[in-house]
Enzyme design. Structure first.
Site, PDB file in Angstrom:
ATOM      1  N   LYS A   1       0.835  -1.216   0.000  1.00 47.83           N
ATOM      2  CA  LYS A   1       0.000   0.000   0.000  1.00 47.83           C
ATOM      3  C   LYS A   1       0.866   1.261   0.000  1.00 47.83           C
ATOM      4  O   LYS A   1       0.639   2.178  -0.791  1.00 47.83           O
ATOM      5  CB  LYS A   1      -0.891  -0.015   1.255  1.00 47.83           C
ATOM      6  CG  LYS A   1      -1.490   1.320   1.599  1.00 47.83           C
ATOM      7  CD  LYS A   1      -2.323   1.264   2.853  1.00 47.83           C
ATOM      8  CE  LYS A   1      -1.592   1.499   4.165  1.00 47.83           C
ATOM      9  NZ  LYS A   1      -1.326   2.898   4.517  1.00 47.83           N
ATOM     10  N   ASN A   2       1.869   1.288   0.902  1.00 46.92           N
ATOM     11  CA  ASN A   2       2.626   2.525   1.078  1.00 46.92           C
ATOM     12  C   ASN A   2       3.643   2.789  -0.039  1.00 46.92           C
ATOM     13  O   ASN A   2       4.277   3.845  -0.064  1.00 46.92           O
ATOM     14  CB  ASN A   2       3.304   2.537   2.446  1.00 46.92           C
ATOM     15  CG  ASN A   2       2.280   2.682   3.560  1.00 46.92           C
ATOM     16  OD1 ASN A   2       1.125   3.017   3.304  1.00 46.92           O
ATOM     17  ND2 ASN A   2       2.697   2.424   4.789  1.00 46.92           N
TER      18      ASN A   2
ATOM     19  N   ARG B   1       0.618  14.613  13.141  1.00 43.28           N
ATOM     20  CA  ARG B   1       1.442  14.284  11.965  1.00 43.28           C
ATOM     21  C   ARG B   1       1.671  15.558  11.152  1.00 43.28           C
ATOM     22  O   ARG B   1       0.947  15.858  10.200  1.00 43.28           O
ATOM     23  CB  ARG B   1       0.759  13.185  11.133  1.00 43.28           C
ATOM     24  CG  ARG B   1       0.633  11.897  11.917  1.00 43.28           C
ATOM     25  CD  ARG B   1      -0.041  10.805  11.144  1.00 43.28           C
ATOM     26  NE  ARG B   1       0.820  10.208  10.145  1.00 43.28           N
ATOM     27  CZ  ARG B   1       0.404   9.257   9.311  1.00 43.28           C
ATOM     28  NH1 ARG B   1      -0.829   8.831   9.348  1.00 43.28           N
ATOM     29  NH2 ARG B   1       1.232   8.742   8.422  1.00 43.28           N
TER      30      ARG B   1
ATOM     31  N   ILE C   1       3.456  18.498   8.640  1.00 43.27           N
ATOM     32  CA  ILE C   1       3.938  18.387   7.255  1.00 43.27           C
ATOM     33  C   ILE C   1       5.052  19.394   6.966  1.00 43.27           C
ATOM     34  O   ILE C   1       5.351  19.704   5.819  1.00 43.27           O
ATOM     35  CB  ILE C   1       2.808  18.556   6.215  1.00 43.27           C
ATOM     36  CG1 ILE C   1       2.068  19.872   6.453  1.00 43.27           C
ATOM     37  CG2 ILE C   1       1.856  17.385   6.214  1.00 43.27           C
ATOM     38  CD1 ILE C   1       1.315  20.315   5.232  1.00 43.27           C
TER      39      ILE C   1
ATOM     40  N   LEU D   1       8.187  19.166   7.004  1.00 44.72           N
ATOM     41  CA  LEU D   1       9.308  18.684   6.182  1.00 44.72           C
ATOM     42  C   LEU D   1       8.921  18.622   4.693  1.00 44.72           C
ATOM     43  O   LEU D   1       9.749  18.865   3.818  1.00 44.72           O
ATOM     44  CB  LEU D   1       9.787  17.309   6.663  1.00 44.72           C
ATOM     45  CG  LEU D   1      10.380  17.294   8.081  1.00 44.72           C
ATOM     46  CD1 LEU D   1      10.663  15.871   8.544  1.00 44.72           C
ATOM     47  CD2 LEU D   1      11.669  18.124   8.151  1.00 44.72           C
TER      48      LEU D   1
ATOM     49  N   ILE E   1       8.624   6.829  16.899  1.00 49.23           N
ATOM     50  CA  ILE E   1       8.192   7.568  15.701  1.00 49.23           C
ATOM     51  C   ILE E   1       6.905   8.348  16.003  1.00 49.23           C
ATOM     52  O   ILE E   1       6.805   9.534  15.703  1.00 49.23           O
ATOM     53  CB  ILE E   1       7.947   6.611  14.500  1.00 49.23           C
ATOM     54  CG1 ILE E   1       9.142   5.682  14.288  1.00 49.23           C
ATOM     55  CG2 ILE E   1       7.613   7.403  13.230  1.00 49.23           C
ATOM     56  CD1 ILE E   1      10.388   6.315  13.760  1.00 49.23           C
TER      57      ILE E   1
ATOM     58  N   ARG F   1      -8.485  -0.699   4.773  1.00 48.99           N
ATOM     59  CA  ARG F   1      -7.613   0.343   4.197  1.00 48.99           C
ATOM     60  C   ARG F   1      -6.245  -0.240   3.844  1.00 48.99           C
ATOM     61  O   ARG F   1      -5.543   0.303   2.995  1.00 48.99           O
ATOM     62  CB  ARG F   1      -7.401   1.483   5.207  1.00 48.99           C
ATOM     63  CG  ARG F   1      -8.666   2.261   5.498  1.00 48.99           C
ATOM     64  CD  ARG F   1      -8.344   3.441   6.373  1.00 48.99           C
ATOM     65  NE  ARG F   1      -7.247   4.200   5.790  1.00 48.99           N
ATOM     66  CZ  ARG F   1      -6.490   5.058   6.446  1.00 48.99           C
ATOM     67  NH1 ARG F   1      -6.705   5.282   7.719  1.00 48.99           N
ATOM     68  NH2 ARG F   1      -5.522   5.699   5.836  1.00 48.99           N
TER      69      ARG F   1
HETATM   70  C1  EPZ Z   1       4.533   6.803   6.378  1.00 52.20           C
HETATM   71  O1  EPZ Z   1       3.828   7.928   6.890  1.00 52.20           O
HETATM   72  C2  EPZ Z   1       3.547   5.665   6.307  1.00 52.20           C
HETATM   73  N1  EPZ Z   1       2.434   6.044   5.443  1.00 52.20           N
HETATM   74  C3  EPZ Z   1       3.038   5.302   7.698  1.00 52.20           C
HETATM   75  O2  EPZ Z   1       2.234   4.140   7.585  1.00 52.20           O
HETATM   76  C4  EPZ Z   1       4.232   4.987   8.607  1.00 52.20           C
HETATM   77  O3  EPZ Z   1       3.771   4.770   9.911  1.00 52.20           O
HETATM   78  C5  EPZ Z   1       5.234   6.142   8.590  1.00 52.20           C
HETATM   79  O4  EPZ Z   1       5.620   6.453   7.220  1.00 52.20           O
HETATM   80  C6  EPZ Z   1       6.499   5.858   9.369  1.00 52.20           C
HETATM   81  O5  EPZ Z   1       7.127   4.736   8.829  1.00 52.20           O
HETATM   82  C7  EPZ Z   1       2.570   5.956   4.122  1.00 52.20           C
HETATM   83  O6  EPZ Z   1       3.606   5.634   3.591  1.00 52.20           O
HETATM   84  C8  EPZ Z   1       1.373   6.237   3.296  1.00 52.20           C
HETATM   85  P1  EPZ Z   1       6.779  10.054   8.338  1.00 52.20           P
HETATM   86  P2  EPZ Z   1       4.496   9.379   6.841  1.00 52.20           P
HETATM   87  O7  EPZ Z   1       6.680  11.370   7.671  1.00 52.20           O
HETATM   88  O8  EPZ Z   1       5.403   9.496   5.703  1.00 52.20           O
HETATM   89  C9  EPZ Z   1       7.406  13.252  11.736  1.00 52.20           C
HETATM   90  C10 EPZ Z   1       0.359   2.778   7.958  1.00 52.20           C
HETATM   91  O9  EPZ Z   1      -0.168   2.247   8.966  1.00 52.20           O
HETATM   92  N2  EPZ Z   1       7.197  14.251  10.686  1.00 52.20           N
HETATM   93  O10 EPZ Z   1       7.860   9.139   7.931  1.00 52.20           O
HETATM   94  O11 EPZ Z   1       3.415  10.366   6.984  1.00 52.20           O
HETATM   95  C11 EPZ Z   1       6.161  12.416  12.025  1.00 52.20           C
HETATM   96  O12 EPZ Z   1       5.260  13.093  12.893  1.00 52.20           O
HETATM   97  C12 EPZ Z   1       0.868   4.195   8.008  1.00 52.20           C
HETATM   98  O13 EPZ Z   1       0.454   2.200   6.866  1.00 52.20           O
HETATM   99  C13 EPZ Z   1       7.497  15.567  10.959  1.00 52.20           C
HETATM  100  O14 EPZ Z   1       7.888  15.933  12.063  1.00 52.20           O
HETATM  101  O15 EPZ Z   1       5.353   9.321   8.166  1.00 52.20           O
HETATM  102  C14 EPZ Z   1       6.752  11.168  12.605  1.00 52.20           C
HETATM  103  O16 EPZ Z   1       7.075  11.383  13.944  1.00 52.20           O
HETATM  104  C15 EPZ Z   1       0.507   4.941   9.224  1.00 52.20           C
HETATM  105  N3  EPZ Z   1       7.312  16.481   9.965  1.00 52.20           N
HETATM  106  C16 EPZ Z   1       8.049  11.014  11.804  1.00 52.20           C
HETATM  107  O17 EPZ Z   1       8.339  12.315  11.282  1.00 52.20           O
HETATM  108  C17 EPZ Z   1       6.877  16.139   8.719  1.00 52.20           C
HETATM  109  O18 EPZ Z   1       6.748  17.021   7.862  1.00 52.20           O
HETATM  110  C18 EPZ Z   1       7.975  10.022  10.670  1.00 52.20           C
HETATM  111  O19 EPZ Z   1       6.801  10.252   9.905  1.00 52.20           O
HETATM  112  C19 EPZ Z   1       6.616  14.781   8.458  1.00 52.20           C
HETATM  113  C20 EPZ Z   1       6.779  13.860   9.462  1.00 52.20           C
END
Ligand code: EPZ
Length: 422
Positions: free
Chosen positions: A22-23, A120, A122, A124, A330, A400
């Protein structure tokens, strides 16, 4: 709305074939917007999140045709606004931002906001695109990004919790069509990011270093249409591996790539579970008489233990002989499953981002509520081994991210079925 009913107590045995990730599929579908030519994606799982991405692409007036596990996307999008009603249902919708900005030099995407697994942000994503030359404003709940031209840049993409998967995806996709060279430092190394990079390379992008924290992208003028097959889902694979472990069964998880599951395999072995790596997948087994050993683990960016496997691993450790500790690094608030697991007789103490799990001898079936995708999977695992019947309400979360989960589990010998409820 459906509920899932499980009658626990059957060790799972046999083979299960893993679906496409999915991801990886979601950002790859979004990245198809980078060309007007047709992209045909194979091994795309049939999931409601994929349906949502199709709706978003159609809202942008892109042609999308679907046949079984394949999706054809003709990327000549006419609209540049990804609406609130779709984006708010799925975080991965934000992946259309980078590709739209790169092609149309303009994009409006509803702010995805936080969700049940904690805040969560955005920042970054926005930082990456701003470094490439975009001007970004938040207007009426929408991210409005515009640029005269995108220019390659050196971008440090690390945040408070380390690298970001989708911020790396957004920045990397936008950089493929920028003028000059982009270097992303502290890039995410997750296999889904690598799959996206491989898809972009097949389209004609010049990318090196994907799978390392330094990704280099040399901008090109144009990308072309391709046929591409999505990588197998390591989190779905990991979930079935844990299903074999928790029930004391033996399952060949076909299509699982051991290289994508190093931390999970390592922890399972530490817990006394047999794991055999084969060319066609991974066999996981545990003799019913062998007790699960407790452990301590922390979730970390890849190749560390994935946060998306934390809830499922907690279910397994609920039955370990002794005390285990899970630290969520995380998403420190990703513990909604704890209260539901407690209904089933588990003994878990939460202390900030740490869960202290005192193993119990048995879990008992109960009415529980699915709260998010992986929390739901944890309840399924607990239900498979619990004494009696477990009713998991609100299972739309499972749909999902897990293709045909009830059918796949039934084929492995589980007693599981869906029932309609109001
Ligand atoms: C991806 O989400 C996955 N989703 C998530 O899977 C997964 O849990 C996550 O990566 C971590 O591996 C998809 O790929 C669609 P991140 P993403 O940005 O990219 C912080 C599932 O169950 N952060 O890597 O949104 C954030 O809060 C889902 O399939 C910032 O601070 O996660 C977290 O602490 C849920 N600023 C860390 O970074 C930002 O701009 C990692 O999040 C972005 C993220």
């Amino acid at each position: 709305m459906d509920k899932l009913v499980i009658e626990g107590g059957n060790p799972l045995r046999g083979e299960v074939t893993i679906s496409g990730a999915k991801n990886a599929a979601l950002p790859i579908m979004a990245a198809s917007l980078l060309t007007d030519e047709r992209c045909v994606l194979h091994n795309v799982p049939s999931l409601t999140d994929v349906d949502t991405m199709i709706k978003i692409l159609r809202a942008l007036e892109t042609g999308v045709a679907r046949k079984k596990g394949s999706i054809a996307i003709s990327g000549s999008f006419k609209k540049t606004r990804a609406p609130y009603n779709l984006v708010s249902t799925m975080r991965a919708s934000v992946c259309v931002l980078g590709p739209m900005l790169a092609r149309a030099k303009y994009a409006e995407v509803s702010f995805p906001g936080g969700c049940v697994i904690g805040p969560r942000p955005i920042d970054l994503h926005l930082k990456g695109l701003e470094k490439l030359g975009a001007k970004i404003e938040i207007k009426s709940g929408y991210i409005v990004a515009k640029a005269k031209k995108l220019r390659g840049a050196k971008i440090y993409l690390g945040g408070h919790f380390g690298s970001s998967v989708l911020a790396t995806a957004n920045t990397m996709t936008a950089a493929t069509l920028a003028e000059g060279v982009t270097v992303i430092e502290n890039a995410a190394c997750e296999p889904e990011v690598v799959d996206l990079a491989n898809f972009l390379i097949a389209m004609g992008a010049k990318i090196t270093g994907h799978s390392t924290p330094t990704i280099k992208i040399e901008g090109v003028k144009k990308l072309c249409g391709v046929n591409y097959s999505v990588v197998p889902d390591r989190i779905e694979a990991g979930t079935y591996m844990l299903a074999a472990a928790i029930t004391g069964g033996e399952v060949l998880v076909k299509g699982a790539n051991p290289a994508h599951l190093l931390a999970v395999i390592d922890k399972l072995r530490e817990c006394g579970i047999n794991v055999a790596e084969r060319a066609d997948g991974i066999i996981v087994s545990r003799p019913t008489m062998r007790k699960i050993r407790p452990t301590a683990l922390a979730t970390l960016p890849y190749p560390g233990f994935p946060t998306d496997m934390q809830a499922q691993m907690m279910s397994v450790l609920c039955l370990a002989r002794g005390i285990s500790v899970i630290t969520e690094k995380i998403y420190p608030e990703r513990f909604i499953h704890v209260s539901e697991l407690s209904r089933m007789g588990s003994r878990i103490l939460l202390e900030g981002p740490n869960a202290i799990i005192r193993g119990v001898k048995t879990l008992s079936g109960a009415d529980v509520m699915a709260s998010d995708l992986r929390a739901s999977a944890a309840l399924v695992l607990a239900g498979l081994v619990a004494k009696g019947k477990t009713n998991i309400h609100r299972i739309y979360h499972l749909d999902r991210g897990y293709e045909n989960i009830d059918k796949k589990l039934s084929l492995l010998g589980a007693k599981v079925w869906r029932e309609k409820e109001d």
